[in-house]
Design an enzyme around this catalytic site. Structure first.
Site, PDB file in Angstrom:
ATOM      1  N   GLU A   1      -1.539 -15.394  24.901  1.00 23.17           N
ATOM      2  CA  GLU A   1      -0.347 -15.763  24.122  1.00 23.17           C
ATOM      3  C   GLU A   1       0.245 -17.083  24.599  1.00 23.17           C
ATOM      4  OE1 GLU A   1       0.577 -14.604  21.420  1.00 23.17           O
ATOM      5  OE2 GLU A   1      -0.578 -12.747  21.349  1.00 23.17           O
ATOM      6  N   CYS A  23      -1.964 -15.884   3.969  1.00 27.10           N
ATOM      7  CA  CYS A  23      -0.669 -16.494   3.625  1.00 27.10           C
ATOM      8  C   CYS A  23      -0.547 -17.834   4.351  1.00 27.10           C
ATOM      9  CB  CYS A  23       0.465 -15.540   4.011  1.00 27.10           C
ATOM     10  SG  CYS A  23       2.043 -16.025   3.324  1.00 27.10           S
ATOM     11  N   CYS A  82      -2.599 -15.420  -2.760  1.00 27.69           N
ATOM     12  CA  CYS A  82      -1.800 -14.245  -3.124  1.00 27.69           C
ATOM     13  C   CYS A  82      -2.638 -13.183  -3.842  1.00 27.69           C
ATOM     14  CB  CYS A  82      -0.612 -14.661  -3.993  1.00 27.69           C
ATOM     15  SG  CYS A  82       0.452 -15.856  -3.155  1.00 27.69           S
ATOM     16  N   CYS A 103      -3.982 -10.870  -1.342  1.00 25.64           N
ATOM     17  CA  CYS A 103      -3.007 -10.428  -0.335  1.00 25.64           C
ATOM     18  C   CYS A 103      -2.651  -8.954  -0.523  1.00 25.64           C
ATOM     19  CB  CYS A 103      -1.743 -11.280  -0.445  1.00 25.64           C
ATOM     20  SG  CYS A 103      -0.477 -10.775   0.749  1.00 25.64           S
ATOM     21  N   CYS A 139       6.112  -8.907  -2.369  1.00 29.26           N
ATOM     22  CA  CYS A 139       6.441 -10.245  -1.880  1.00 29.26           C
ATOM     23  C   CYS A 139       7.396 -10.944  -2.850  1.00 29.26           C
ATOM     24  CB  CYS A 139       5.168 -11.073  -1.719  1.00 29.26           C
ATOM     25  SG  CYS A 139       5.509 -12.765  -1.205  1.00 29.26           S
TER      26      CYS A 139
HETATM   27  S1  SF4 Z   1       1.774 -12.576  -1.800  1.00 33.99           S
HETATM   28 FE1  SF4 Z   1       3.374 -13.359  -0.436  1.00 33.99          FE
HETATM   29  S2  SF4 Z   1       2.761 -12.721   1.607  1.00 33.99           S
HETATM   30 FE2  SF4 Z   1       0.957 -12.550   0.298  1.00 33.99          FE
HETATM   31  S3  SF4 Z   1      -0.117 -14.517   0.467  1.00 33.99           S
HETATM   32 FE3  SF4 Z   1       1.243 -14.675  -1.291  1.00 33.99          FE
HETATM   33  S4  SF4 Z   1       3.105 -15.580  -0.478  1.00 33.99           S
HETATM   34 FE4  SF4 Z   1       1.956 -14.788   1.278  1.00 33.99          FE
END
Ligand code: SF4
Length: 362
Positions: free
Chosen positions: A46, A201, A208, A211, A217
């Site tokens: 880290e 993201c 998205c 995602c 979101c």
């Molecule tokens: S849906 Fe939201 S969290 Fe997912 S990649 Fe797109 S902006 Fe990022």
């Protein structure tokens, strides 16, 4: 496009845990430090990952752990040994603080890591993010984290547009992170947020459609992924020109150790002067650092540029045959060029040493 609102409502985001962890099980990155939950390994990784990209950290982490496999070997090492192993990662203050913290863990905690966020925060170089990462990943403590990747994910999930340098922006996201980190698998949850930020993201063009959190979101629902989070104000770049002096006598060259408060504190480098061109010879003679170093005419060996914080530094590398060694002072040393690889050296210093090696006869 939906309403332009921020939604820091943690209740709405309680549902992200299950899809996030399922995605993480399928897609997580295979990283060398993930093969251990030893707090020492988590801590070293880290600290290395702060301000340094994952790909640059991989090999350095493996090398560092081979040399210092536990907190005792790190505490017993010299600062030079630690800095030498840190080469290539930059921001050497982290290495010095890592070393200081290892000593503190050995002396005050019998070699065991404190088992709370507050206890970890008392160690040098450990801030809220690192403490949260060690506590959650290595100790299964339900502690939040906020670093660049997870910050971006949370900001978008909540449509929180304030840039990181806006007053109070991070306080709101820390509160959100603390409210949603689960009691079960907090380490996996935090690592999943970081991986999602790194892989899906991403800062530009988040994916998205791939995602697992798209359904909850707010930025995606409002069509604002591209504008969230807001960009921090950029500091103007400052240009600096200077000369690096490779003074030699026989096979030895003059190097100096950077002093307290300087960039690269504790590392070796070649002497630098702000004078360039014709002003260089008299500047070498007059330099309080080098003087009275008596040199033949300076000879240009090459040039390089490098950056430190917001400074862009153009360096003319100049060789000179010294006829007298100049003053003796702590932090100055005449070192055989063939042995310079053993010193912990700045990365521009390494590049200058290569130019010096081309100049000096075998
Ligand atoms: S849906 Fe939201 S969290 Fe997912 S990649 Fe797109 S902006 Fe990022």
């Amino acid at each position: 496009m939906g309403r332009r609102t921020s939604s820091l409502d943690a209740n709405r985001l309680q549902a992200i845990g299950r899809p996030l962890l399922a995605w993480y099980s399928r897609a997580k990155r295979d990283l060398p430090w993930r093969r251990s939950r030893d707090p020492y390994a988590v801590w070293v990784s880290e600290i290395m990952l702060q301000q340094t990209q994952v790909e640059r950290v991989r090999d350095s982490f493996v090398r560092f752990m081979a040399a210092f496999p536990d907190v005792h070997t790190l505490a017993n090492a010299t600062e030079d040994e630690v800095l030498r192993l840190w080469e290539g990662l930059g921001y050497y203050r982290r290495a010095r603080q890592l070393h200081a913290a290892a000593k503190q863990i050995v002396v005050r905690h019998a070699g065991l890591f404190p088992r709370s966020v507050d206890g970890l925060l008392e160690l040098p170089g450990i801030g809220r993010y690192t403490a949260g990462a060690i506590a959650s990943i290595a100790m299964n403590i339900s502690a939040p984290i906020l670093e660049a990747n997870s910050r971006r994910v949370l900001a978008r999930l909540a449509a929180h547009a304030a840039p990181p340098d806006a007053g109070g922006a991070d306080a709101a996201l820390w509160t959100l992170a603390a409210a949603i980190v689960p009691r079960r698998h907090p380490g996996r949850f935090n690592q999943a947020l970081m991986d999602l930020g790194a892989m899906v993201c991403t800062p530009r063009q988040p994916r998205c459609t791939a995602c697992p959190l798209a359904a909850c979101c707010a930025a995606h629902q409002q069509g604002r992924e591209a504008e969230i989070p807001g960009r921090p104000r950029r500091r103007a770049t400052e240009s600096i020109r200077e000369s690096a002096i490779v003074a030699r006598i026989g096979d030895r060259v003059l190097v100096l150790r950077r002093g307290p408060g300087e960039w690269w504190e504790g590392l070796w480098d070649f002497p630098r002067l702000s004078a360039v061109g014709r002003g260089l010879s008299p500047a070498i003679e007059r330099s309080p650092l080098l003087g009275p170093l008596r040199c033949g005419p300076p000879q240009r060996l090459g040039s390089l540029t490098h950056s430190v914080t917001h400074h862009r530094i153009a360096v003319a590398v100049v060789g000179c045959e010294a006829v007298r060694r100049g003053r003796r002072a702590a932090g100055l040393a005449w070192v055989p060029l063939a042995k310079i690889g053993r010193l912990a050296m700045t990365s521009p210093g390494r590049r200058i040493a290569k130019l010096a090696a081309e100049w000096l006869p075998e």
